[in-house]
Design an enzyme around this catalytic site. Structure first.
Site, PDB file in Angstrom:
ATOM      1  N   SER A 142      10.658  48.534   4.116  1.00 32.76           N
ATOM      2  CA  SER A 142      11.624  49.587   3.779  1.00 32.76           C
ATOM      3  C   SER A 142      13.032  49.047   3.988  1.00 32.76           C
ATOM      4  O   SER A 142      13.226  48.063   4.715  1.00 32.76           O
ATOM      5  CB  SER A 142      11.394  50.800   4.694  1.00 32.76           C
ATOM      6  OG  SER A 142      12.432  51.742   4.603  1.00 32.76           O
ATOM      7  N   TYR A 155       9.972  54.912  12.715  1.00 32.31           N
ATOM      8  CA  TYR A 155       9.786  54.429  11.343  1.00 32.31           C
ATOM      9  C   TYR A 155      10.505  53.090  11.156  1.00 32.31           C
ATOM     10  O   TYR A 155       9.922  52.135  10.616  1.00 32.31           O
ATOM     11  CB  TYR A 155      10.321  55.465  10.356  1.00 32.31           C
ATOM     12  CG  TYR A 155      10.100  55.095   8.905  1.00 32.31           C
ATOM     13  CD1 TYR A 155       8.857  55.293   8.305  1.00 32.31           C
ATOM     14  CD2 TYR A 155      11.125  54.556   8.134  1.00 32.31           C
ATOM     15  CE1 TYR A 155       8.640  54.951   6.975  1.00 32.31           C
ATOM     16  CE2 TYR A 155      10.921  54.216   6.808  1.00 32.31           C
ATOM     17  CZ  TYR A 155       9.680  54.418   6.236  1.00 32.31           C
ATOM     18  OH  TYR A 155       9.471  54.074   4.921  1.00 32.31           O
TER      19      TYR A 155
END
Length: 244
Positions: A142, A155
């Site tokens: 990401s 995350y």
């Protein structure tokens, strides 16, 4: 090497980026093993695959459970006899939360899916690819795996971990004919990002918009094929310039 009739496994294929990459790989003639915990989502991806004439199958699996990862690899091998491409994609966002208010349970869940799930997928698919002396793996990290993002401690930590796993695996298995790279999407319009204000230009990079899952899938197809044959250990931003 043409990808026609080659075999791919895609995790998190019941929606979003995983569904888009499954359908894109099928479109170029690959056979695809669709893996997801959500039976409804996985079944819908399979329906779409069959609708476009693709050779696909669905396996329900929790990527954070070793036995279930071993099983999806074993079932894929039983059905097709090889694994040429692995999009190691399943992920979980969680609720954006200040670090000091993050629950331990949520932290553990995010790490289990996003980091342990990628590790387990690598562990068992690499054993197959090592025996074949070939294969390509695309991990999904990401933009949060490249730079920090507020309210996304677990995350971001998990996706930074995916970058580390990618680079290590690429160093260890590149000499064995296996290429391993990672994509780092920014904001993408998927079920996982529903509720996030991605349509606000201020929350995106210089292109001032989020990506479609298909735009990310295009990069997966590129990394899967020979056009990227000298890319190994690459961490590829696909974020509209967000991290530039």
């Amino acid at each position: 090497m043409s990808l026609q009739n080659r075999v791919a496994i895609v995790t998190g294929a019941g929606s979003g980026i995983g569904r888009a990459s499954s359908l894109a790989l099928l479109k170029i003639g690959m056979r695809v093993v669709i893996v997801d915990l959500d039976e409804n989502g996985g079944g819908e991806t399979l329906r779409l695959a069959k609708e476009q004439g693709g050779d696909a199958m669905f396996i329900r699996a929790d990527v954070s459970k070793q036995a279930e990862v071993e099983n999806y690899v074993a079932v894929a091998m039983e059905a097709y006899g090889r694994i040429d491409v692995f999009h190691n994609n399943a992920g979980f966002l969680g609720t954006p939360t200040l670090l000091t208010e993050h629950s331990e349970d949520m932290f553990d869940k995010i790490i289990a899916i996003n980091l342990k799930g990628v590790f387990l997928g690598l562990k068992y698919v690499l054993k197959v690819m090592e025996a074949q002396h070939s294969g390509v793996i695309i991990n999904t990290s990401s933009a949060a795996g490249i730079h920090s993002q507020s309210y996304m401690a677990a995350y971001s930590a998990s996706k930074h971990g995916v970058v580390g796993l990618t680079r290590t695996a690429a160093a260890e298995f590149g000499p064995k004919g296996i290429r391993i790279n990672a994509i780092c999407p920014g904001g993408v319009l998927t079920n996982m990002t529903k509720g996030m204000d991605l349509d606000n230009p201020e929350h995106n990079g210089p292109l001032r918009r989020p990506a479609s899952p298909e735009e990310i899938a295009n990069v997966v197809v590129f990394l899967a094929g020979d056009e990227s044959s000298y890319m190994n250990g690459a961490i590829v931003p696909v974020d509209g310039g967000l991290t530039s």
